[in-house]
Design an enzyme around this catalytic site. Structure first.
Site, PDB file in Angstrom:
ATOM      1  N   CYS A 269      46.321  11.872  15.893  1.00 14.39           N
ATOM      2  CA  CYS A 269      46.239  13.302  15.618  1.00 14.39           C
ATOM      3  C   CYS A 269      46.308  14.020  16.963  1.00 14.39           C
ATOM      4  CB  CYS A 269      44.927  13.647  14.917  1.00 14.39           C
ATOM      5  SG  CYS A 269      44.653  15.442  14.791  1.00 14.39           S
TER       6      CYS A 269
ATOM      7  N   CYS B 125      41.021  17.720  10.806  1.00 18.41           N
ATOM      8  CA  CYS B 125      41.434  19.069  11.200  1.00 18.41           C
ATOM      9  C   CYS B 125      42.655  19.595  10.456  1.00 18.41           C
ATOM     10  CB  CYS B 125      41.689  19.122  12.700  1.00 18.41           C
ATOM     11  SG  CYS B 125      43.198  18.257  13.223  1.00 18.41           S
TER      12      CYS B 125
ATOM     13  N   CYS C 161      45.708  15.447   9.075  1.00 21.02           N
ATOM     14  CA  CYS C 161      44.519  14.783   9.606  1.00 21.02           C
ATOM     15  C   CYS C 161      43.345  15.049   8.677  1.00 21.02           C
ATOM     16  CB  CYS C 161      44.218  15.315  11.004  1.00 21.02           C
ATOM     17  SG  CYS C 161      42.664  14.705  11.713  1.00 21.02           S
TER      18      CYS C 161
ATOM     19  N   LYS D 206      41.979 -14.312  14.766  1.00 16.37           N
ATOM     20  CA  LYS D 206      43.038 -14.310  13.753  1.00 16.37           C
ATOM     21  C   LYS D 206      43.535 -15.721  13.436  1.00 16.37           C
ATOM     22  CE  LYS D 206      44.783  -9.806  15.264  1.00 16.37           C
ATOM     23  NZ  LYS D 206      46.008  -9.070  15.655  1.00 16.37           N
TER      24      LYS D 206
ATOM     25  N   CYS E 184      42.793  16.016  17.431  1.00 17.45           N
ATOM     26  CA  CYS E 184      41.554  15.205  17.519  1.00 17.45           C
ATOM     27  C   CYS E 184      41.624  14.149  18.608  1.00 17.45           C
ATOM     28  CB  CYS E 184      41.268  14.543  16.179  1.00 17.45           C
ATOM     29  SG  CYS E 184      40.893  15.684  14.840  1.00 17.45           S
TER      30      CYS E 184
ATOM     31  N   PRO F 183      47.335  -8.738   8.160  1.00 18.02           N
ATOM     32  CA  PRO F 183      46.225  -9.662   8.464  1.00 18.02           C
ATOM     33  C   PRO F 183      45.596  -9.375   9.830  1.00 18.02           C
ATOM     34  CG  PRO F 183      48.184 -10.839   7.698  1.00 18.02           C
ATOM     35  CD  PRO F 183      48.612  -9.442   7.999  1.00 18.02           C
ATOM     36  N   GLU F 184      44.292  -9.122   9.827  1.00 15.95           N
ATOM     37  CA  GLU F 184      43.540  -8.982  11.063  1.00 15.95           C
ATOM     38  C   GLU F 184      42.320  -9.877  10.947  1.00 15.95           C
ATOM     39  OE1 GLU F 184      43.303  -5.059  12.682  1.00 15.95           O
ATOM     40  OE2 GLU F 184      45.198  -4.451  11.797  1.00 15.95           O
TER      41      GLU F 184
END
Length: 250
Positions: free
Chosen positions: A245, A228, A225, A51, A248, A2-3
Site C-alpha cells: 500500500c 486506508c 487497502c 519448508k 500505509c 506452500p510455506e
C-alpha cells in the site's frame, strides 16, 4: 502457496497416516532413486524443518521440498500420474507426493545435513527470536523482503508472509532492513503468524478467516487497502512478486 505452516501441517497429516505402519508399496518416480524400494520397512518419523519435510523409513529418509506447486496427499487417487513423484502405501492408507520440487533419498543418520544451513525454524524446537533478529539485521542495507525470504535468516517464511509482514510493519518490500525500528518484534510477529496458521490449510494474517478477507495485501493488486482504501500496488519484475500500500507503507 506452500510455506512453513503448510509443511508443518502436511507433516502432521502424514504422521497420523503413516507412522508406526509398514510400507507395502514404495514407488519413487525420480530417475536417480527409481530403484529404491522401502517396502517392508516401518515408517518411524515424519518431521518438518522450515519448508523441508522428512519421512524416516528404516535406514532411509525421504526428503522433500514442495517448492511452488508441490503437495502431499493422503488417500489421493487422481488421474494425473505424470505429476506424481512418489507413492507410499501401507495396509490401510496411501500417501502421494505430487509435483514435489525436491525429492531425494538420504541416509537417515545424516539427513539433517540437508538443512544445516537454515536459520531458526519458526515452528521448530530450535526457534530463538534473538538469533533470528540478529540474522535479519546482519546486513542493514539489504531489502527487507530479501532478508525475510532468506531461509538462512529464519526458516519458514515464503512470499505470502513476507509481503504481509512488510505491510504490518509499514515498510515497502524494497526498504532496507535498517529502517525496521524493532527487528525482534518483526521476527516474533512472523513466529506468531505461522504458529496460528500451523493447523489449517487456508491461512489468515488479518485474523478474519472469511473468504476474501484473510490477507492484507498479498494477491490484492488494484484492490483497496483494508486500512486506508488506497489501491494496492504490485511489482512482478523481480524474482518474487511484491504487493504494498503506497500510503500505509511509505
Amino acid at each position: 502457496m506452500p510455506e512453513g505452516d503448510t509443511v508443518f501441517h502436511t507433516a502432521a497429516v502424514l504422521r497420523t497416516a503413516l507412522v508406526g505402519k509398514t510400507l507395502t508399496r514404495c514407488d519413487i518416480r525420480v530417475p536417480q532413486y527409481a530403484t529404491v524400494d522401502l517396502s517392508g520397512q516401518v515408517v518411524d518419523e515424519v518431521l518438518s524443518r522450515g519448508k523441508h519435510l522428512f519421512i524416516r523409513v528404516g535406514p532411509a529418509s525421504l526428503h522433500s521440498h514442495l517448492k511452488m506447486e508441490g503437495s502431499w496427499r493422503v488417500g489421493w487417487s487422481g488421474s494425473a500420474a505424470h505429476r506424481v513423484r512418489v507413492v507410499l502405501e501401507t495396509a490401510d492408507t496411501r500417501a502421494v507426493g505430487i509435483d514435489l520440487g525436491v525429492l531425494e533419498v538420504l541416509d537417515r543418520d545424516t539427513d539433517m545435513d540437508a538443512v544445516a544451513h537454515l536459520g531458526p525454524d519458526l515452528l521448530g524446537d530450535d526457534w530463538d527470536p534473538r538469533v533470528a533478529a540478529a540474522n535479519l539485521t546482519a546486513d542493514p542495507d539489504r531489502p527487507v523482503a530479501a532478508a525475510l525470504l532468506d531461509q538462512r535468516v529464519m526458516a519458514g517464511i515464503g512470499n505470502v508472509y513476507c509481503n504481509e509482514l512488510c505491510f504490518i510493519f509499514g515498510r515497502r518490500p524494497t526498504a532496507p532492513v535498517s529502517t525496521l525500528p524493532d527487528p525482534l518484534r518483526v521476527v516474533q510477529r512472523a513466529r506468531d503468524m505461522l504458529w496460528l496458521n500451523r493447523s489449517r490449510w487456508n491461512r489468515t494474517t488479518t485474523g478474519d478467516t472469511r473468504s476474501g478477507r484473510q490477507l492484507w495485501v498479498y494477491g490484492r493488486a488494484g484492490a483497496p487497502c483494508r486500512r486506508c482504501g488506497t489501491l494496492i500496488e504490485t511489482d512482478n519484475t523481480g524474482d518474487r512478486v511484491t504487493y504494498w500500500c503506497p500510503v500505509c507503507q511509505p
